[in-house]
Design a protein around this motif. Structure first.
Motif, PDB file in Angstrom:
ATOM      1  N   ILE A 116       0.837  -1.224  -0.052  1.00 46.78           N
ATOM      2  CA  ILE A 116       0.027   0.014   0.090  1.00 46.78           C
ATOM      3  C   ILE A 116       0.861   1.204  -0.130  1.00 46.78           C
ATOM      4  CG2 ILE A 116      -1.974  -1.103   1.152  1.00 46.78           C
ATOM      5  CD1 ILE A 116       0.185   1.262   3.306  1.00 46.78           C
ATOM      6  N   ALA A 117       2.180   1.033  -0.395  1.00 42.47           N
ATOM      7  CA  ALA A 117       3.059   2.195  -0.261  1.00 42.47           C
ATOM      8  C   ALA A 117       2.839   2.957  -1.641  1.00 42.47           C
ATOM      9  CB  ALA A 117       4.569   1.811  -0.113  1.00 42.47           C
ATOM     10  N   VAL A 118       1.949   3.712  -1.812  1.00 43.26           N
ATOM     11  CA  VAL A 118       1.535   4.360  -2.857  1.00 43.26           C
ATOM     12  C   VAL A 118       2.579   5.367  -3.673  1.00 43.26           C
ATOM     13  CG1 VAL A 118      -0.032   5.887  -4.096  1.00 43.26           C
ATOM     14  CG2 VAL A 118      -0.665   4.866  -2.240  1.00 43.26           C
ATOM     15  N   GLY A 119       3.293   4.982  -4.575  1.00 43.06           N
ATOM     16  CA  GLY A 119       4.169   5.861  -5.288  1.00 43.06           C
ATOM     17  C   GLY A 119       5.489   4.859  -5.328  1.00 43.06           C
ATOM     18  N   ARG A 120       5.553   3.959  -4.476  1.00 46.10           N
ATOM     19  CA  ARG A 120       6.823   2.923  -4.703  1.00 46.10           C
ATOM     20  C   ARG A 120       6.137   2.010  -5.712  1.00 46.10           C
ATOM     21  NH1 ARG A 120      10.159   2.858  -0.346  1.00 46.10           N
ATOM     22  NH2 ARG A 120      11.376   1.981  -1.750  1.00 46.10           N
ATOM     23  N   MET A 121       6.999   1.773  -6.629  1.00 49.20           N
ATOM     24  CA  MET A 121       6.778   0.871  -7.674  1.00 49.20           C
ATOM     25  C   MET A 121       7.097  -0.422  -7.607  1.00 49.20           C
ATOM     26  SD  MET A 121       5.364   2.851 -10.135  1.00 49.20           S
ATOM     27  CE  MET A 121       5.009   4.557  -9.491  1.00 49.20           C
TER      28      MET A 121
ATOM     29  N   ALA B  12      -3.076  17.569   6.449  1.00 50.86           N
ATOM     30  CA  ALA B  12      -4.057  18.315   7.126  1.00 50.86           C
ATOM     31  C   ALA B  12      -5.284  18.807   6.222  1.00 50.86           C
ATOM     32  CB  ALA B  12      -3.514  19.476   7.932  1.00 50.86           C
ATOM     33  N   ARG B  13      -5.042  18.950   5.101  1.00 51.65           N
ATOM     34  CA  ARG B  13      -5.874  19.269   4.142  1.00 51.65           C
ATOM     35  C   ARG B  13      -6.741  18.195   3.433  1.00 51.65           C
ATOM     36  NH1 ARG B  13      -2.265  22.528  -0.302  1.00 51.65           N
ATOM     37  NH2 ARG B  13      -1.956  20.842  -1.470  1.00 51.65           N
ATOM     38  N   GLY B  14      -6.330  16.955   3.967  1.00 43.62           N
ATOM     39  CA  GLY B  14      -6.839  15.721   3.336  1.00 43.62           C
ATOM     40  C   GLY B  14      -6.317  15.203   2.070  1.00 43.62           C
ATOM     41  N   ASP B  15      -5.339  15.822   1.494  1.00 41.43           N
ATOM     42  CA  ASP B  15      -4.929  15.461   0.129  1.00 41.43           C
ATOM     43  C   ASP B  15      -4.620  13.823   0.232  1.00 41.43           C
ATOM     44  OD1 ASP B  15      -4.823  17.961  -0.477  1.00 41.43           O
ATOM     45  OD2 ASP B  15      -2.608  18.122  -1.019  1.00 41.43           O
ATOM     46  N   LEU B  16      -4.284  13.484   1.246  1.00 39.89           N
ATOM     47  CA  LEU B  16      -3.865  11.824   1.413  1.00 39.89           C
ATOM     48  C   LEU B  16      -4.940  10.979   1.976  1.00 39.89           C
ATOM     49  CD1 LEU B  16      -1.072  13.470   2.005  1.00 39.89           C
ATOM     50  CD2 LEU B  16      -0.434  11.195   2.115  1.00 39.89           C
TER      51      LEU B  16
ATOM     52  N   GLY C  30      14.527  10.430   6.859  1.00 34.34           N
ATOM     53  CA  GLY C  30      13.535  10.250   5.366  1.00 34.34           C
ATOM     54  C   GLY C  30      12.295   9.775   6.214  1.00 34.34           C
ATOM     55  N   ILE C  31      11.327  10.250   5.552  1.00 36.32           N
ATOM     56  CA  ILE C  31       9.812   9.797   5.916  1.00 36.32           C
ATOM     57  C   ILE C  31       9.139   9.637   4.660  1.00 36.32           C
ATOM     58  CG2 ILE C  31       8.946  12.152   6.147  1.00 36.32           C
ATOM     59  CD1 ILE C  31       7.814  10.783   9.083  1.00 36.32           C
ATOM     60  N   GLN C  32       8.126   8.543   4.712  1.00 34.13           N
ATOM     61  CA  GLN C  32       7.204   8.170   3.763  1.00 34.13           C
ATOM     62  C   GLN C  32       5.938   8.120   4.430  1.00 34.13           C
ATOM     63  OE1 GLN C  32       9.017   5.163   0.789  1.00 34.13           O
ATOM     64  NE2 GLN C  32      10.121   4.530   2.636  1.00 34.13           N
ATOM     65  N   VAL C  33       4.735   8.688   3.748  1.00 34.94           N
ATOM     66  CA  VAL C  33       3.505   8.897   4.547  1.00 34.94           C
ATOM     67  C   VAL C  33       2.526   8.181   3.339  1.00 34.94           C
ATOM     68  CG1 VAL C  33       1.786  10.369   5.535  1.00 34.94           C
ATOM     69  CG2 VAL C  33       4.338  10.714   5.840  1.00 34.94           C
ATOM     70  N   PHE C  34       1.817   7.138   3.779  1.00 35.89           N
ATOM     71  CA  PHE C  34       0.951   6.539   2.876  1.00 35.89           C
ATOM     72  C   PHE C  34      -0.563   6.725   3.141  1.00 35.89           C
ATOM     73  CE2 PHE C  34       5.210   4.339   2.525  1.00 35.89           C
ATOM     74  CZ  PHE C  34       5.447   4.679   1.202  1.00 35.89           C
ATOM     75  N   GLY C  35      -1.432   7.234   2.339  1.00 36.29           N
ATOM     76  CA  GLY C  35      -2.815   7.455   2.874  1.00 36.29           C
ATOM     77  C   GLY C  35      -3.497   6.398   1.913  1.00 36.29           C
ATOM     78  N   GLU C  36      -4.982   6.925   2.221  1.00 36.14           N
ATOM     79  CA  GLU C  36      -5.846   6.096   1.096  1.00 36.14           C
ATOM     80  C   GLU C  36      -5.724   6.671  -0.124  1.00 36.14           C
ATOM     81  OE1 GLU C  36      -9.982   5.995   3.722  1.00 36.14           O
ATOM     82  OE2 GLU C  36      -9.269   7.816   3.192  1.00 36.14           O
ATOM     83  N   LYS C  37      -5.357   8.048  -0.223  1.00 35.37           N
ATOM     84  CA  LYS C  37      -5.723   8.697  -1.441  1.00 35.37           C
ATOM     85  C   LYS C  37      -4.390   8.952  -2.332  1.00 35.37           C
ATOM     86  CE  LYS C  37      -9.769  11.442  -0.185  1.00 35.37           C
ATOM     87  NZ  LYS C  37     -10.128  12.967  -0.167  1.00 35.37           N
TER      88      LYS C  37
END
Lengths: 384, 384, 384, 384
Positions: free
Chosen positions: B252-257, C149-153, C261-268
Motif C-alpha cells: 500500500i506504499a503508494v508511489g513505490r513501484m 491536514a487538508r486531506g490530500d492523502l 527520511g519519511i514516507q507517508v501513505f494514505g488512502e488517496k
C-alpha cells in the motif's frame, strides 16, 4: 512460429553479435538459420556450428552465404549485417539486390553517396532496409515520440541531446589498438565520436521530435594529444519545423559511462530521458510540476505499451530496446507474408532514410568543424 | 546447442510465462519443446502450438505432459513450473520423481512440510530442484554476495531489506479479483505481502550475506479495511553469524513501484542496492567516501562478470537477471551431460533448500505477528 | 527590530551553538544579548565577548546569567538552552519559572516525569517552551504536513520513518570519547540511537501525520561489540487515528550520512521526503504518476511559502529549516508584545508537549526492546 | 565583533536584498548600519527603519547615503550594491572613489569599458571591489577548484557548463513585465539568458579550472516568438591552458528549475557538480569508479572545510554559499584593520577582474552569435 534469420559479422567475443542474437531471440520471432560470423572463414564456420547452425549453413564468408542462401526455399526472412562499418555498404547492397530484407548496423554506410544508393536500391526493390539505432527501441523513447506526435508539447522549440563517455580518456591507451583506430582518419573516416556516439543522439533528436536535421555548426576538438579525429564535440543544429538542436558528445568525459540523454522543450512542456535509467521519463507541462512517467504504468501510449514486456518497476534495459527493433521487423515481415497491413506502430523502426540522414548530418558537422563553425547544410535535406 | 525445455503454466497473457520464455531463450541455451501452458486444456494446446511446439507435445494438462514426455528420448532437460502456488508441490514432486530436473517458481510450496518433502525427494533422486528467486540473478547482487564472501565488509552486522509497492493501495480495487484473492487466507494461505514480496527480500538478505534466517519478530497490518491478510509488515530477524535483519514490505506504499532494495552493513563497510536501478552498487568502506560500482567495469568479481552480457552503461535489467538463473541451470545440466564438474559460480542459483528456508521464514513471521511480535524460530534452522 | 536573545551552552567549537547563532540571526529577528556559553566560566565569558556581547552580559554560568538578566528591562525575549541533555531540565525549569520564554534543544529532558513537569510549568506560567526539532522547519516538511491536514492523502494508513547514519560504525573508535559516552547508560540514559536520532524521525512522523504515538514494539541491538546501548533499532508503532508506524534507525549504517527520511501513505496518495535533498517532496496520488513538488514553486501551501526564503532551485538547507523555528518563535513573541494573535502558521513549532511525547516514546521503545518486543504504551498517550 | 555594513538596493520584496541580508548576517560578521534600499526615497527610508536602521542612516537615495556616510567615523566597512544592473557602474565607481570597499552584484557593469574602468579605479585606490558570483561560495565548488589546483585532475581538457531553467517558457507571459524587459535590448542590453545565467556558468568554469576565457563561438536563439534577445544559447569556448569549454544555457527549458551544473574533465580524472544538490561532488579518477565526495567529511581540502558550517549530511544550501562571499570579505577587511595578511583562502572571492572577464565573454558571445558563430576573442584576454 519463428522466422529464419541470417547473421553476418558478430563473431565470437563480439559484443554486438551477442546482443543481436539475444535481441532476435527475445520474443522467439527469429531463429538463427544461417551465418557468416567472422572474417576468418574457419572461425566463422566453427562458431556458427557451436551456435547450433547446421554445417551447410555455417558459412566462411558473406559472399558464400549469399550464394548458398539466395535460392533456398527456407532462406532467411531477415539478414542482419553486423560487420565493421566499411563493409556495410557492399554487403547490404548485395543482399538487397538479391531480394533479402536487411537490418544493417549503424552507420548505414561510410559516405553519403553510398547511403543514398542503399536508399534507392531498397526503394526500387521493395525491400525493408532497417538501420539499428537500437536506443530508439526503448519504451520510454517511444512514449516521448508519441507525446510529441500527439501534441502534448505543442510546437517543439529546442532539443538538447548528449552522448558522453570517458572510455577513451586515458592517454596511456593511445597505443591500444582497440582505441587507436577510432581516431585514425584512414580507418575511421571523417569523424570519431560524432560518428560513433553523437550519431545516436542526433538520431534520437529526430526520432522523438519527428523532424529532420537541416544544418549544423560544430566545434570538434582532439582533447587527447596525438589524435587526428575529434574526441569531444559541441554541435548546434537546426531542424525542420523550426526546431533548434544542441548536442554535446565526448569520449573523454571521465566518469560518464554511457551518457546518452535527451531533453525536448516545447511550447507546452518539456521531456527528459537518460539511457542509463531508461524506465523513467520526466515530464513537465508549462506552469506545472514535474511528473515521473514510469514504463509499464496504465495509461501510456500504445507505442510505449507495445515496446514493454514486464510490469512497472521491473527494470527493462538494453536487450528489451534492441529486441523492439527486431519485434518491429518481425511484424512487418509477417504482415507481408500474410498479405496484410502491418501494425502501423511497427513502422517507427529506423530505416535506410534515417541511416542516410544521420550519415549526412555527421558529414555536415565535420565540414563545419573544419571551417571554424560555419553553418553547413545536411545533404539529405535538399536532394534524394 | 540448445537443450529441450518444458514449461508448465504461464499461459497466454501471463506475465511470468512470457518472462520465463524470454529468460530461457536469452542465451540460446533452451528451446521450448513441450508445454502444458493453461488450466484450460484447449487453450493450453492452442497457445503451445502458436508458440511453435508440435501438436504432440502441446499438452492440455501437466499429467498428460508427464506421461507423454517421461519416456521420450528427447524429453526436456529442464522443466519449469510456473503454475499457481498451490500446485507447485504436486507438480514439482511428480516431475522430480520421474527423474526430471525442475525450476519451480517461488514459493516452492505453500507449507513447510511440503518444502521439506521436495528437498528430500530432490536429494534422494539426485535431481536439481531450483527455485526462481530471479532477483538473485542481477550482476550487482552477485557482486555484492562476492564482496561479502571475500571479506570486503568484514563480519556482517545488519542487513536492511525492503520490498515496497503501492499496487494494492486503492480501496476501490477491493472487489478486483486480481487483487482480492491475495488477501483471502483460503486462497493465499497464511500471509500476503510477506509471502509474495517480502520473501524475495528475505531471500536476498540470505543470498548476499551468506547466512540463514534463524528467528523473526513481526508486525503485520491490514491497512486497507476488510482484508484478512497483511498488506504491510515490519519484521526484525536474526541470522546465523550473529547477523541482525530488518525488513519492511508493503503493498500500500503508494508511489513505490517495485521497491526491492537491500543494504548490508559490516565491520569494514556498507553496500546498498536497489532493484529499480540494478546496474549500480553503492559501496562505502568505513571511514571513506562512497563509490558507485557500475556493472560492466573492469575489475569486478568473476561472479558479476559472468552475470553480465553488455558493456558498462547499457542498462541491463530484469530479463538479464532472470536469464542468469537459466544460465546457471544450463551450465549445471551441460556439465552433467558432459560428465564434468560445473563452473562453481553456477551453483549460486537458488535451490530447494533456499525455497524451504524462505517458506519457513514466512511461516515464522506470520506466527510471530499473530502473537504480538513474539520472536519465533524459523523451522529450517533446527531440523531437516 | 530585533529582539534580545540569550544563549546557554553552545561554546566555542560546538556545532549546535554555531547553528543556533546562524538560525537566530538569519532573519534579523534576534540579537545575541546575553550568554553563558561554556561549562568553563572563563572560556564562557571570553567567547561571549568575542561574539560581541558586552562584558556584563557575558556570563560564566547559567545561574549567574539567570540572576543577572531576570530583572533587567532589556532582558532576553527568548532563551535558548543548548547544553548537554542532562541539564536541560534544570535550566529550562529555572528560566520558565523566572518568566522567560525558552527554546530547549531536544530532548526536552532525560525522563518522562521531568518532561511532564516542564509541560506543567510552562502551562501554569503561560510561557512558551519550544523544543528544537529543527527538521520540522523544512519548507517541504511543512508542506507535507499541510497536505495531510487538508486531506490530500485521505486517512493516513502507514508512516515509514528512517534515520540512519554510519558515523559510529568504526569499532576502532570504541575508545573515542566523543563516541563512547553515547553508548554508556550512565551518561546517555536508557537509549542511544533511538534517543539521539530516532527521536527526530518519530517526531516527524507525528508532525506530518498530525497524530500521536500510542504504543511501540522495538528491537534494539548493539551491533558493535562492547556497547551497552543500542546502535541500531527497528521499531513498530501505532498512532492515534489508527495510523501504523515503522522506524529504522542506525548509527552503524556505513555509507549513510544523515539519512533522515519519511514516507507517508494514505488512502488517496503517498508522500516521500529525504532530509539530504530537502527541497523536493515526492507525491503520488493513488492511480497516478509521481510528481516532484519543488520548494519555491507557485501554488504551494501557505505553510511552505512561509518557510521558504528564496526562489525555486536555489537549494535551501539546514540553516533555513532551523531558522524557521526561530521565525515561528519571533512571530509568537512579537504578537504577544503587540497584543495580537500570532499568525496561526507560527504555532506549528514543536513545543513542550511534543518534547514530552517524544521522550515518552523513546522510553516505551526501550522498555519494549528489553522485554523481547512486547508492545508498550507510550506514557503521554494516557496521562497529563 | 561585527563590522558596519551598508546596502544599496534590495528593497522590500526584493529577493536579492533579502538574500544579501541573510548572507551578511549568517556569521555575525556584518551589521546593517546604513542603507538606501529603494528607488522611491520614502519607501527606502521606511523599509530601512523597519529593518532597525536609525533614522539618520536610513537614506532615500544612494547619493544622499554617500554624502551622509563618507565622513562618519563609524562609516560602513563594506558597501553592497544590489541595484538594477544599469546603475552598478555609477554607484560602485562613486563609492570606490570615496574610499569604500564594495561588493557589487553581477554583472559588474553593462559594458566592457565600464568594467575596465572599475578595475582601474579599484586598483588605483587600493580598494576591494568584489563581484557577487555567489555560486562560487559553495563548499564543494571550492573543493573542486582546490582539487584542480593541486593537480588531482592533471591538465584540464574540457569544461562543460550548463545553466538551464524554464521560467520564461510560457508564451502567455510575453506581456508580463517581470519577464518582458529581459528580452528587450533597450533594457537588457546585448544579451538576455547568457548575460543573466550563462555568465554564472562561465564564471564557474574559470573559477574551478583556474583559467581565463579567451574566445567564443555562440549560437543564440529566441525560441519564444517575438523576443529580440536570446532565450537559449549554445556556446563553445577556449580558455587559457588549452582548455576547451562548452556551455548550454536556456530560459525555456521547461522542467529545469535552476540547472546550474559543471563537469570538468582532465587527464587524470573528472568532476561533476550540480547546484541543486550542492553538497555532493562526483569524482572519477581515470580507470577507477566514481566516488561521491560529501561536504563535511574528514579529509577535504582546507578550502572546502572553511566554506562549510555544519557536519556532513545536513544539507547546506544557497545561504551558506552566499555567506561565504561575505566571510571572505570579512576576513580580508579584518586583516587590513589588524594590519596582517588575510587568510589566503579568502582571496578566492570573485573580484572586479573576474567581473570584467565575464562581461567581456558575454559581449564576445553575443558578437559571435550575430555573425553566424564566428570565433570572437574576449576583450580582456588581450588588454588591460
Amino acid at each position: 512460429m519463428s522466422m529464419n534469420w541470417g547473421l553476418i559479422g558478430g563473431g565470437e567475443g563480439s559484443q554486438i553479435g551477442g546482443t543481436h542474437r539475444i535481441a532476435a531471440a527475445l520474443d522467439g520471432a527469429f531463429r538463427l538459420a544461417a551465418a557468416a560470423l567472422d572474417i576468418d572463414a574457419q572461425r566463422a564456420r566453427a562458431f556458427a556450428m557451436r551456435l547450433g547452425i547446421p554445417k551447410d549453413r555455417a558459412y566462411g564468408d558473406w559472399r558464400e552465404m549469399l550464394e548458398g542462401e539466395k535460392s533456398r526455399p527456407d532462406r532467411p526472412t531477415l539478414i542482419t549485417v553486423a560487420t565493421p562499418n566499411s563493409s556495410h555498404f557492399e554487403i547490404t547492397r548485395a543482399f538487397l539486390l538479391a531480394g533479402f530484407d536487411v537490418l544493417c548496423e549503424k552507420p548505414l554506410t561510410t559516405t553519403v553517396a553510398e547511403s543514398q544508393e542503399i536508399v534507392r536500391i531498397a526503394r526500387e526493390n521493395g525491400r525493408i532496409c532497417a538501420v539499428n539505432y537500437g536506443y530508439s527501441g526503448y519504451a520510454m523513447v517511444r512514449h516521448a515520440r508519441a507525446m510529441v506526435a500527439r501534441g502534448d508539447l505543442g510546437r517543439i522549440r529546442v532539443v538538447v541531446a548528449e552522448f558522453a563517455h570517458g572510455h577513451h580518456a586515458d592517454a596511456a591507451d593511445a597505443d591500444n589498438p582497440r582505441v587507436r583506430w577510432r581516431y585514425d582518419p584512414k580507418l575511421a573516416g571523417i569523424s570519431s565520436i560524432v560518428a560513433d556516439c553523437g550519431i545516436h543522439a542526433l538520431h534520437l533528436a529526430s526520432f522523438i521530435s519527428g523532424q529532420e536535421i537541416l544544418s549544423l555548426s560544430a566545434d570538434f576538438v582532439s582533447a587527447v594529444p596525438g589524435r587526428e579525429l575529434e574526441d569531444d564535440a559541441l554541435v548546434a543544429f537546426r531542424m525542420s519545423g523550426d526546431v533548434v538542436g544542441r548536442l554535446w558528445t565526448s569520449a573523454i568525459a571521465v566518469g560518464r559511462m554511457h551518457g546518452l540523454g535527451i531533453q525536448v522543450f516545447g511550447e507546452k512542456g518539456g521531456l527528459r530521458w537518460q539511457q542509463e535509467q531508461p524506465n523513467q521519463l520526466y515530464w513537465t507541462p508549462v506552469g506545472r510540476g514535474t511528473s515521473i512517467i514510469e514504463r509499464g504504468v496504465a495509461g501510456l501510449s500504445p507505442e510505449a505499451d507495445r515496446a514493454s514486456r514486464v510490469t512497472v518497476g521491473h527494470a527493462e534495459g538494453f536487450f528489451g530496446a534492441f529486441g523492439n527493433i527486431y519485434a518491429d521487423l518481425a511484424e512487418r515481415l509477417r504482415a507481408r507474408q500474410e498479405g496484410r497491413e502491418p501494425n502501423p506502430l511497427a513502422l517507427s523502426c529506423p530505416n535506410a532514410e534515417d541511416g542516410l540522414r544521420s550519415v549526412a548530418a555527421v558529414y555536415a558537422a565535420a565540414e563545419s568543424a573544419k571551417s571554424g563553425g560555419r553553418w553547413v547544410r545536411s545533404a539529405t535535406s535538399i536532394d534524394l
